[in-house]
Every structure is written in C-alpha cells, then in structure tokens.
Design a protein around this motif. Structure first.
Motif, PDB file in Angstrom:
ATOM      1  N   UNK A  77      10.913   4.707  -5.699  1.00  0.00           N
ATOM      2  CA  UNK A  77      11.878   4.248  -6.976  1.00  0.00           C
ATOM      3  C   UNK A  77      12.632   5.398  -7.505  1.00  0.00           C
ATOM      4  N   UNK A  78      11.988   6.576  -7.673  1.00  0.00           N
ATOM      5  CA  UNK A  78      12.796   7.681  -8.583  1.00  0.00           C
ATOM      6  C   UNK A  78      13.074   8.632  -7.442  1.00  0.00           C
ATOM      7  N   UNK A  79      12.987   8.500  -6.253  1.00  0.00           N
ATOM      8  CA  UNK A  79      13.213   9.561  -5.130  1.00  0.00           C
ATOM      9  C   UNK A  79      12.729  10.968  -5.383  1.00  0.00           C
ATOM     10  N   UNK A  80      11.305  10.712  -5.551  1.00  0.00           N
ATOM     11  CA  UNK A  80      10.522  12.028  -5.767  1.00  0.00           C
ATOM     12  C   UNK A  80      10.761  12.616  -4.336  1.00  0.00           C
ATOM     13  N   UNK A  81      10.422  14.233  -4.548  1.00  0.00           N
ATOM     14  CA  UNK A  81      10.203  14.929  -3.615  1.00  0.00           C
ATOM     15  C   UNK A  81       9.019  14.881  -2.519  1.00  0.00           C
ATOM     16  N   UNK A  82       8.039  14.393  -3.297  1.00  0.00           N
ATOM     17  CA  UNK A  82       6.769  14.354  -2.745  1.00  0.00           C
ATOM     18  C   UNK A  82       5.855  13.418  -3.290  1.00  0.00           C
ATOM     19  N   UNK A  83       4.715  13.364  -2.660  1.00  0.00           N
ATOM     20  CA  UNK A  83       3.756  12.233  -2.886  1.00  0.00           C
ATOM     21  C   UNK A  83       2.281  12.774  -2.568  1.00  0.00           C
ATOM     22  N   UNK A  84       1.478  12.935  -3.627  1.00  0.00           N
ATOM     23  CA  UNK A  84       0.052  13.152  -3.367  1.00  0.00           C
ATOM     24  C   UNK A  84      -0.790  11.988  -3.233  1.00  0.00           C
ATOM     25  N   UNK A  85      -1.812  11.917  -2.186  1.00  0.00           N
ATOM     26  CA  UNK A  85      -2.647  10.872  -2.070  1.00  0.00           C
ATOM     27  C   UNK A  85      -3.984  11.359  -1.929  1.00  0.00           C
ATOM     28  N   UNK A  86      -5.099  10.553  -2.715  1.00  0.00           N
ATOM     29  CA  UNK A  86      -6.382  10.775  -2.671  1.00  0.00           C
ATOM     30  C   UNK A  86      -6.873   9.915  -1.630  1.00  0.00           C
ATOM     31  N   UNK A  87      -8.310  10.267  -1.198  1.00  0.00           N
ATOM     32  CA  UNK A  87      -8.774   9.491  -0.029  1.00  0.00           C
ATOM     33  C   UNK A  87      -8.918   8.020  -0.096  1.00  0.00           C
ATOM     34  N   UNK A  88      -8.851   7.433  -1.302  1.00  0.00           N
ATOM     35  CA  UNK A  88      -8.808   6.000  -1.595  1.00  0.00           C
ATOM     36  C   UNK A  88      -7.590   5.360  -1.929  1.00  0.00           C
ATOM     37  N   UNK A  89      -6.672   6.150  -1.779  1.00  0.00           N
ATOM     38  CA  UNK A  89      -5.384   5.692  -1.886  1.00  0.00           C
ATOM     39  C   UNK A  89      -4.691   5.100  -0.688  1.00  0.00           C
ATOM     40  N   UNK A  90      -3.383   4.768  -0.916  1.00  0.00           N
ATOM     41  CA  UNK A  90      -2.637   4.101   0.484  1.00  0.00           C
ATOM     42  C   UNK A  90      -2.458   5.331   1.444  1.00  0.00           C
ATOM     43  N   UNK A  91      -2.722   4.716   2.589  1.00  0.00           N
ATOM     44  CA  UNK A  91      -2.853   5.633   3.693  1.00  0.00           C
ATOM     45  C   UNK A  91      -1.470   6.451   3.996  1.00  0.00           C
ATOM     46  N   UNK A  92      -1.949   7.518   4.502  1.00  0.00           N
ATOM     47  CA  UNK A  92      -0.689   8.251   5.022  1.00  0.00           C
ATOM     48  C   UNK A  92       0.375   7.856   5.832  1.00  0.00           C
ATOM     49  N   UNK A  93      -0.283   6.889   6.827  1.00  0.00           N
ATOM     50  CA  UNK A  93       0.842   6.496   7.786  1.00  0.00           C
ATOM     51  C   UNK A  93       1.634   5.323   6.961  1.00  0.00           C
ATOM     52  N   UNK A  94       1.210   4.667   6.134  1.00  0.00           N
ATOM     53  CA  UNK A  94       1.772   3.764   5.487  1.00  0.00           C
ATOM     54  C   UNK A  94       2.865   4.365   4.602  1.00  0.00           C
ATOM     55  N   UNK A  95       2.471   5.306   3.729  1.00  0.00           N
ATOM     56  CA  UNK A  95       3.400   5.935   2.976  1.00  0.00           C
ATOM     57  C   UNK A  95       4.548   6.471   3.638  1.00  0.00           C
ATOM     58  N   UNK A  96       4.019   7.313   4.874  1.00  0.00           N
ATOM     59  CA  UNK A  96       5.274   7.996   5.426  1.00  0.00           C
ATOM     60  C   UNK A  96       6.241   6.776   6.051  1.00  0.00           C
ATOM     61  N   UNK A  97       5.989   5.568   6.330  1.00  0.00           N
ATOM     62  CA  UNK A  97       6.739   4.704   6.742  1.00  0.00           C
ATOM     63  C   UNK A  97       7.651   4.293   5.769  1.00  0.00           C
ATOM     64  N   UNK A  98       7.302   4.052   4.366  1.00  0.00           N
ATOM     65  CA  UNK A  98       7.944   3.714   3.269  1.00  0.00           C
ATOM     66  C   UNK A  98       9.181   4.827   2.809  1.00  0.00           C
ATOM     67  N   UNK A  99       8.416   5.958   2.879  1.00  0.00           N
ATOM     68  CA  UNK A  99       9.325   7.073   2.325  1.00  0.00           C
ATOM     69  C   UNK A  99       9.996   8.074   3.191  1.00  0.00           C
ATOM     70  N   UNK A 100       9.731   7.980   4.603  1.00  0.00           N
ATOM     71  CA  UNK A 100      10.344   8.590   5.273  1.00  0.00           C
ATOM     72  C   UNK A 100       9.971  10.055   5.417  1.00  0.00           C
ATOM     73  N   UNK A 101      10.629  10.974   6.373  1.00  0.00           N
ATOM     74  CA  UNK A 101      10.055  12.214   6.786  1.00  0.00           C
ATOM     75  C   UNK A 101      10.428  13.342   5.726  1.00  0.00           C
ATOM     76  N   UNK A 102      11.474  13.014   4.969  1.00  0.00           N
ATOM     77  CA  UNK A 102      11.954  13.969   4.212  1.00  0.00           C
ATOM     78  C   UNK A 102      11.073  14.350   2.920  1.00  0.00           C
ATOM     79  N   UNK A 103      10.226  13.384   2.302  1.00  0.00           N
ATOM     80  CA  UNK A 103       9.356  13.403   1.479  1.00  0.00           C
ATOM     81  C   UNK A 103       8.135  14.139   1.877  1.00  0.00           C
ATOM     82  N   UNK A 104       7.592  15.144   1.001  1.00  0.00           N
ATOM     83  CA  UNK A 104       6.523  15.919   1.428  1.00  0.00           C
ATOM     84  C   UNK A 104       5.282  15.068   0.954  1.00  0.00           C
TER      85      UNK A 104
END
Length: 210
Positions: A77-104
C-alpha cells in the motif's frame, strides 16, 4: 564515500505516534542509517498507514530504506522499500509474488542455520539472527552464538542482520564476527539522552571497524 562494512538498521518502538517522527529525524541526522523497520502491532490497516507514511517520507529524505514488519498489504500500500518476515508470517514466495523483485525481503532465522539456508535459497535479500542478548523488545526464545554470523559470512553473500539487545557496549563481537547490519531498537529509543547520542556512538564504532 564507501559505507562501513557493518551498518545500522533501526527498528521502531511499538508506539510511533506523538513526537516519534521528530525522534526519527534526529536519529538520522546523528549518523548514517541504512534501514528503518516500521514495527507496530494490533492496529487497523488505515491507522498503520497513517502512522507509516510520514515516517517513510523522512526515510526517503535521508535515503534510508523503509522496511515494514510482517504486513505484506501495508508494504504494498505505501510502496515500502522492504518487508521483514518472521517464521510465522506470510511466506517468502507469496510476499515476493505480491511485491515484486524490487522490494527487499528479509527473514527472521533465529539461531537456525537450516532456516537461514532455506531463506537464502528461497530468494531472501537478507537473513536475521538473534536475539544475541537479552531484550525487552520481544520475548527472547532463541539466543545464537556469534559463530553463526561467522559461518554465514563465509558461506553466503546474502547479508546478515544481528538483532536482540544490541548496544554500543556489546556490539563489537557481532561486528567482528561478520554481521552486515546491527538491528537496534531499545538502546536507541529508550535512552534518556535521546536517540541522537546513541546513533553517534554506533556511528563511531562502525566507522572505526570498517
């Protein structure tokens, strides 16, 4: 100017209202900060966005990466530069699909070499180990030794983040072990002297270590 081999990564307190934007501004003015993580809990999406947007603007002005903790929708929503995920959060693959390759995207790996390898092979941009020291920011369940940073730095080119109770007084072994970033919260925001003093202390230590 070449940045230090280990850089500062600030994590917000849970309360980012009130005069916190002024505190963040003073922290950035005190020394170079590579990233800032917006970490709030149990608030509705509109309130989170309202709190995050002015902080992201401050980060943009100071060329500091703005990282959202856990919340993929907010990061999008806010076009963040990055996302930090814990082990219990949404999966890396799912997050990457939504946010694209530019988001760290970074992943908490606690004290686990296995989780770190999985994260690296899955496309994480950094892995976070900790808590290295007791901390009041969150419950301390895992406490790795500095050897995990040494192992990672020799095995992988993906950066590592050391987290958990880190202060200017105890950070030297983490830097020496090969941490690429020191993730710091309480020692910056809870000091009675204000965040600028602690950031300057970290800046001196990191500059001399590079």
């Amino acid at each position: 100017m070449t940045p230090p081999s280990c850089q500062l990564y600030l994590i917000s307190p849970l309360d980012t209202g009130g005069d916190f934007p002024e505190k963040l501004q003073s922290a950035f003015e005190a020394g170079p900060v590579a990233a800032f993580q917006f970490r709030v809990k149990d608030i509705d999406p509109d309130t989170a966005a309202r709190l995050a947007e002015p902080l992201k603007a401050i980060c943009d002005t100071h060329d500091v990466a703005f990282v959202v903790n856990d919340d993929v929708a907010l990061a999008q929503r806010i076009e963040a530069d990055g996302l930090h995920l814990g082990q219990s959060d949404a999966g890396l693959k799912e997050a990457r699909a939504l946010l694209g390759d530019k988001v760290q995207i970074g992943i908490t790996c606690h004290d686990s070499r296995h989780l770190a390898m999985e994260a690296g092979e899955g496309g994480a941009n950094y892995v976070a180990f900790g808590a290295f020291f007791p901390t009041e920011t969150k419950e301390t369940i895992y406490q790795p030794g500095v050897d995990i940073l040494q192992w990672w730095s020799t095995m992988m080119e993906i950066p590592s983040v050391a987290i958990g109770g880190i202060t200017p007084d105890n950070c030297q072994p983490l830097i020496a072990a090969g941490a690429d970033f020191l993730a710091v919260s309480g020692s910056v925001w809870k000091t009675p002297d204000g965040p600028a003093k602690t950031v300057r202390q970290f800046t001196d230590i990191l500059s001399n270590a590079s």
